[in-house]
Design a protein around this motif. Structure first.
Motif, PDB file in Angstrom:
ATOM      1  N   ALA A 155       0.613  -1.365   0.451  1.00 22.71           N
ATOM      2  CA  ALA A 155       0.629   0.292  -0.088  1.00 22.71           C
ATOM      3  C   ALA A 155       0.851   1.021  -0.061  1.00 22.71           C
ATOM      4  O   ALA A 155       0.280   2.430  -1.205  1.00 22.71           O
ATOM      5  CB  ALA A 155      -0.737   0.105   1.193  1.00 22.71           C
ATOM      6  N   GLU A 156       1.960   0.978   0.697  1.00 21.71           N
ATOM      7  CA  GLU A 156       3.199   2.256   1.034  1.00 21.71           C
ATOM      8  C   GLU A 156       3.718   2.198  -0.003  1.00 21.71           C
ATOM      9  O   GLU A 156       4.039   3.661  -0.535  1.00 21.71           O
ATOM     10  CB  GLU A 156       4.123   2.251   1.926  1.00 21.71           C
ATOM     11  CG  GLU A 156       3.605   2.757   3.223  1.00 21.71           C
ATOM     12  CD  GLU A 156       3.403   3.716   2.990  1.00 21.71           C
ATOM     13  OE1 GLU A 156       3.975   5.048   3.534  1.00 21.71           O
ATOM     14  OE2 GLU A 156       1.870   4.730   2.838  1.00 21.71           O
ATOM     15  N   VAL A 157       3.744   1.425  -0.843  1.00 16.30           N
ATOM     16  CA  VAL A 157       4.816   1.573  -2.523  1.00 16.30           C
ATOM     17  C   VAL A 157       3.506   2.543  -3.819  1.00 16.30           C
ATOM     18  O   VAL A 157       4.453   2.691  -4.344  1.00 16.30           O
ATOM     19  CB  VAL A 157       5.110   0.284  -2.698  1.00 16.30           C
ATOM     20  CG1 VAL A 157       5.954  -0.156  -4.135  1.00 16.30           C
ATOM     21  CG2 VAL A 157       6.041  -0.586  -1.653  1.00 16.30           C
ATOM     22  N   ILE A 158       2.808   1.570  -3.209  1.00 15.52           N
ATOM     23  CA  ILE A 158       1.663   2.068  -4.445  1.00 15.52           C
ATOM     24  C   ILE A 158       1.545   3.478  -4.211  1.00 15.52           C
ATOM     25  O   ILE A 158       1.352   4.143  -5.207  1.00 15.52           O
ATOM     26  CB  ILE A 158       0.374   0.859  -4.674  1.00 15.52           C
ATOM     27  CG1 ILE A 158       0.799  -0.314  -4.790  1.00 15.52           C
ATOM     28  CG2 ILE A 158      -0.589   2.240  -5.409  1.00 15.52           C
ATOM     29  CD1 ILE A 158      -0.637  -1.474  -4.749  1.00 15.52           C
ATOM     30  N   ARG A 159       0.545   3.924  -3.249  1.00 17.77           N
ATOM     31  CA  ARG A 159       0.905   5.116  -2.752  1.00 17.77           C
ATOM     32  C   ARG A 159       2.002   6.302  -3.234  1.00 17.77           C
ATOM     33  O   ARG A 159       1.532   7.206  -3.507  1.00 17.77           O
ATOM     34  CB  ARG A 159       0.617   5.275  -0.969  1.00 17.77           C
ATOM     35  CG  ARG A 159       0.324   6.526  -1.046  1.00 17.77           C
ATOM     36  CD  ARG A 159       0.836   7.207   0.703  1.00 17.77           C
ATOM     37  NE  ARG A 159       1.415   6.596   1.409  1.00 17.77           N
ATOM     38  CZ  ARG A 159       3.100   7.597   0.831  1.00 17.77           C
ATOM     39  NH1 ARG A 159       2.193   8.998   0.421  1.00 17.77           N
ATOM     40  NH2 ARG A 159       4.376   7.316   2.047  1.00 17.77           N
ATOM     41  N   ALA A 160       2.837   5.883  -2.571  1.00 17.52           N
ATOM     42  CA  ALA A 160       4.350   6.492  -3.837  1.00 17.52           C
ATOM     43  C   ALA A 160       4.654   6.731  -4.442  1.00 17.52           C
ATOM     44  O   ALA A 160       4.908   7.736  -5.633  1.00 17.52           O
ATOM     45  CB  ALA A 160       5.668   6.157  -2.960  1.00 17.52           C
ATOM     46  N   GLY A 161       4.025   5.205  -5.229  1.00 18.17           N
ATOM     47  CA  GLY A 161       4.331   5.717  -7.130  1.00 18.17           C
ATOM     48  C   GLY A 161       2.981   6.757  -7.649  1.00 18.17           C
ATOM     49  O   GLY A 161       3.782   7.262  -8.845  1.00 18.17           O
ATOM     50  N   ILE A 162       1.864   6.332  -6.864  1.00 14.58           N
ATOM     51  CA  ILE A 162       0.462   7.138  -7.445  1.00 14.58           C
ATOM     52  C   ILE A 162       1.187   9.313  -7.317  1.00 14.58           C
ATOM     53  O   ILE A 162       0.488   9.753  -8.205  1.00 14.58           O
ATOM     54  CB  ILE A 162      -0.722   7.000  -6.329  1.00 14.58           C
ATOM     55  CG1 ILE A 162      -1.174   5.899  -7.361  1.00 14.58           C
ATOM     56  CG2 ILE A 162      -1.936   8.143  -7.146  1.00 14.58           C
ATOM     57  CD1 ILE A 162      -2.146   5.400  -6.995  1.00 14.58           C
ATOM     58  N   GLN A 163       1.891   9.173  -6.430  1.00 11.56           N
ATOM     59  CA  GLN A 163       2.454  10.311  -5.916  1.00 11.56           C
ATOM     60  C   GLN A 163       3.685  10.499  -6.154  1.00 11.56           C
ATOM     61  O   GLN A 163       3.409  12.730  -6.145  1.00 11.56           O
ATOM     62  CB  GLN A 163       2.683  10.849  -4.021  1.00 11.56           C
ATOM     63  CG  GLN A 163       1.441  10.649  -3.737  1.00 11.56           C
ATOM     64  CD  GLN A 163       1.127  10.383  -2.545  1.00 11.56           C
ATOM     65  OE1 GLN A 163       2.618  10.893  -1.480  1.00 11.56           O
ATOM     66  NE2 GLN A 163       0.398  11.084  -1.278  1.00 11.56           N
ATOM     67  N   SER A 164       3.690   9.481  -7.203  1.00 10.49           N
ATOM     68  CA  SER A 164       4.982  10.203  -8.255  1.00 10.49           C
ATOM     69  C   SER A 164       4.704  11.073  -9.541  1.00 10.49           C
ATOM     70  O   SER A 164       5.677  11.635 -10.897  1.00 10.49           O
ATOM     71  CB  SER A 164       6.054   8.893  -8.098  1.00 10.49           C
ATOM     72  OG  SER A 164       5.141   8.093  -8.452  1.00 10.49           O
ATOM     73  N   ILE A 165       3.041  10.630  -9.707  1.00  5.57           N
ATOM     74  CA  ILE A 165       3.390  11.075 -11.597  1.00  5.57           C
ATOM     75  C   ILE A 165       2.935  12.704 -11.351  1.00  5.57           C
ATOM     76  O   ILE A 165       2.082  13.248  -9.932  1.00  5.57           O
ATOM     77  CB  ILE A 165       1.632  10.708 -11.278  1.00  5.57           C
ATOM     78  CG1 ILE A 165       1.396   9.323 -11.383  1.00  5.57           C
ATOM     79  CG2 ILE A 165       0.914  11.096 -12.452  1.00  5.57           C
ATOM     80  CD1 ILE A 165       2.504   8.295 -12.363  1.00  5.57           C
ATOM     81  N   PRO A 166       3.505  13.616 -11.995  1.00  6.09           N
ATOM     82  CA  PRO A 166       3.033  14.464 -12.631  1.00  6.09           C
ATOM     83  C   PRO A 166       1.879  15.743 -11.721  1.00  6.09           C
ATOM     84  O   PRO A 166       0.785  14.298 -12.392  1.00  6.09           O
ATOM     85  CB  PRO A 166       3.810  15.457 -13.276  1.00  6.09           C
ATOM     86  CG  PRO A 166       4.654  14.301 -14.212  1.00  6.09           C
ATOM     87  CD  PRO A 166       4.193  12.532 -13.332  1.00  6.09           C
ATOM     88  N   LYS A 167       1.496  16.270 -11.269  1.00  2.04           N
ATOM     89  CA  LYS A 167      -0.135  17.081 -10.804  1.00  2.04           C
ATOM     90  C   LYS A 167      -0.480  17.314 -12.318  1.00  2.04           C
ATOM     91  O   LYS A 167      -2.116  17.442 -12.529  1.00  2.04           O
ATOM     92  CB  LYS A 167       0.328  18.246 -10.351  1.00  2.04           C
ATOM     93  CG  LYS A 167      -1.202  18.865  -9.941  1.00  2.04           C
ATOM     94  CD  LYS A 167      -1.187  20.202  -9.255  1.00  2.04           C
ATOM     95  CE  LYS A 167      -2.446  20.575  -8.582  1.00  2.04           C
ATOM     96  NZ  LYS A 167      -2.535  21.436  -8.149  1.00  2.04           N
TER      97      LYS A 167
END
Length: 593
Positions: A155-167
């Motif tokens: 869950a933390e890996v996926i959260r970090a991956g999604i947050q790395s997507i440019p706004k």
């Protein structure tokens, strides 16, 4: 003159071959192990039991693979769900998912497995409890428990991956008319999964190695099978070596598959594709072709979307109705979630209110420090045990392994094969095996090599140190390699030697980047002290299991208290790691869905 010769590659390989030959000769013909090796126990029929005991390893391997696959599927599904929940703007969902992730990440897997297997059935009606135990509850509790534990990390890996997507991608998707669900499934998740394949692959690999703990609840997987052969034949070296080779093979296979997946998902022009990219595309083509064909047919027969200004009155009314219905369903879903959450909280508080707090009060001292200071003088540290023992073990392991990781990590980045090859072998050999196997190796075979009995406390502490050193070495390597190459070149050009450049220029900068990961590894090693349970170290988990066996009817009270103690210690360290990460990071934007 010697340094000039050692810079030549052929001299480095010759030195390594010479040292290897000397070690093989010494341990093969000179050193007296006091142990007669007999590898035939793995492939010949044992006359005492009438079967080939190596078959137990094959059966255990099948169970290990089954547990790993099923728990990985559970972990990935829950990881996506709770990873997205941690990005929700609906605060009850966000707080619930955060509590889930933090709790399961900050309590040892061994304690969780004990809770699922020993405590949970005690809270169920007798009929359901008997039904579960008739349905191979050992396998069920191990698989589900492992899946839940791994999902908190995913869950933390996926959260970090999604947050790395440019706004900007999120804004562009919304501005093109896509709904939040369409944006998530068509834009955000596909891009995020391309970025998180390496860390997600590490979690799949850790999940496979963690399946070795299923043995503590009676699942006859690979690690259990190797120990069973050792107990039946007293040929622990052969059985443990075979299990080690199998675990290494599994690790290499998983790493190879994930590398192929990573190559397949990389966006590389056809002309720039390497042989690995071509092989990955060819390998996954049979799986990809049916989905590509269905998508093509769907696009061909799908009617083109009409703009709002060309809609008929009926179509516009239908669209407005669906929009209102969507809002109503959203409110219904939020209300249902709040009701379920309230029910869960009330049930949890009611369950805690039924605890026998006298049991906790009477045994909290035992859980914290065992019999100290009233223990036998012959005991280590005058009878110290419980949580105090776990802390002491982790402090020793952390202190020594930091220097091991520093030296081996620098050796892993060296171009000199005399340092590179031994460092790589150490890292891959240790990281490719579960910690429980490393503990068995240290406990059973160090006495054979040294001829001296080793106390279980020191056996477990040495194993934890060796294991942590390999992981810290990879952190050090990544920290050094993240720095621009020009930093080292500039340091050397000023007249500094290799070691001076490392000590005064490279490591001070790399350590700043490595601090959050190092603190995270320290948290992991504190939780891993619970695995010393398997060789009888009087740490917190072993003491708790002893109390549970003595009291019998209070597993909820005991394991809840133990989980709480572990959680407090680990969560405080995780707060330090998070604070360091925020302090050292320049990224402040938080993507919300």
């Amino acid at each position: 003159m010697i340094n000039r010769y050692l810079e030549k590659t052929w001299v480095q390989y010759l030195c390594l071959a010479t040292v290897t030959a000397i070690l093989v000769y010494y341990f093969g013909w000179v050193f007296d192990f006091g142990y007669k090796f007999d590898w035939s126990v793995l492939y010949k029929e044992d006359p005492s039991y009438g079967e080939v005991l190596g078959g137990m390893l094959v059966t255990g391997l099948n169970l290990t693979i089954s547990i790993s696959l099923m728990s990985s599927a559970i972990a990935l599904g829950l990881g996506i769900l709770f990873g997205l929940g941690r990005l929700s703007q609906f605060k009850p969902v966000y707080y619930f998912c955060t509590c889930y992730v933090e709790f399961f990440r900050n309590t040892p897997l061994l304690v969780q497995l004990f809770f699922w297997y020993f405590a949970l059935p005690m809270g169920l009606p007798e009929g359901i409890r008997n039904f579960l135990f008739d349905q191979n509850f050992e396998m069920l509790s191990a698989t589900v428990g492992l899946g839940i534990y791994t999902s908190s990390f995913m869950a933390e890996v996926i959260r970090a991956g999604i947050q790395s997507i440019p706004k900007g991608l999120l804004e562009a998707a919304y501005s093109s008319g896509l709904t939040p669900f369409q944006t998530l499934t068509k834009i955000i998740l596909p891009l995020a999964f391309r970025a998180i394949i390496p860390p997600l692959g590490s979690e799949f690999l850790n999940n496979m190695k963690n399946s070795s703990l299923a043995m503590v609840v009676g699942v006859p997987e690979l690690c259990w099978a190797s120990q069973q052969i050792e107990g039946m034949t007293f040929k622990g070296f052969e059985a443990t070596t075979a299990a080690t080779v199998i675990y290494l093979s599994l690790s290499l296979t998983i790493a190879g598959i994930l590398t192929l997946v990573n190559w397949k998902l990389q966006i590389v022009p056809v002309k720039d594709r390497t042989l690995g990219h071509k092989f990955a595309h060819l390998l996954f083509w049979p799986f990809e072709a049916p989905f590509s064909f269905l998508a093509k047919m769907h696009r061909r027969f799908k009617r083109r979307r009409q703009d709002d200004f060309s809609l008929s009155k009926a179509q516009a009314a239908r669209k407005a109705f669906l929009a209102k219905l969507s809002k109503v369903l959203g409110l219904v879903w939020k209300g249902t979630f709040l009701a379920c959450l309230a029910f869960l909280l009330v049930s949890a508080l009611y369950g805690v209110s039924k605890f026998n707090f006298e049991v906790i009060r009477d045994n909290i001292g035992t859980l914290l420090w065992w019999r100290f200071p009233e223990g036998d003088p012959n005991e280590i540290l005058w009878g110290l045990g419980g949580l105090s023992f776990s802390i002491i073990m982790s402090v020793i392991a952390i202190s020594v392994s930091f220097f091991i990781g520093l030296v081996v990590g620098i050796g892993r980045t060296s171009k000199n094969k005399l340092f590179l090859i031994p460092s790589t072998l150490y890292i891959e050999l240790i990281r490719g095996n579960p910690l429980i196997m490393v503990i068995f190796w240290i406990y059973f075979f160090i006495p054979i090599l040294t001829g001296q009995f080793l106390n279980v406390f020191w056996s477990a502490t040495i194993a934890l140190t060796v294991f942590t050193g390999a992981y810290l070495a990879e952190i050090v390597r990544s920290g050094i390699q993240n720095l621009p190459p020009g930093q080292f070149e500039a340091a050397v050009s000023t007249g500094l030697t290799y070691w001076q450049a490392m000590r005064k220029v490279i490591l001070p900068q790399a350590l700043k980047q490595m601090l959050p990961a190092i603190v995270g590894q320290f948290i992991a090693i504190f939780k891993d002290t619970s695995l010393a349970f398997v060789i009888g170290v009087l740490e917190l988990t072993f003491v708790a299991q002893g109390l549970n066996n003595r009291l019998m009817i209070y597993p909820f009270e005991i394991y809840t208290t133990v989980a709480f103690l572990y959680f407090i210690c680990c969560y405080l360290m995780s707060l330090v790691a998070r604070r360091l990460e925020r302090k050292l990071s320049t990224e402040t934007f938080r993507l919300q869905m």
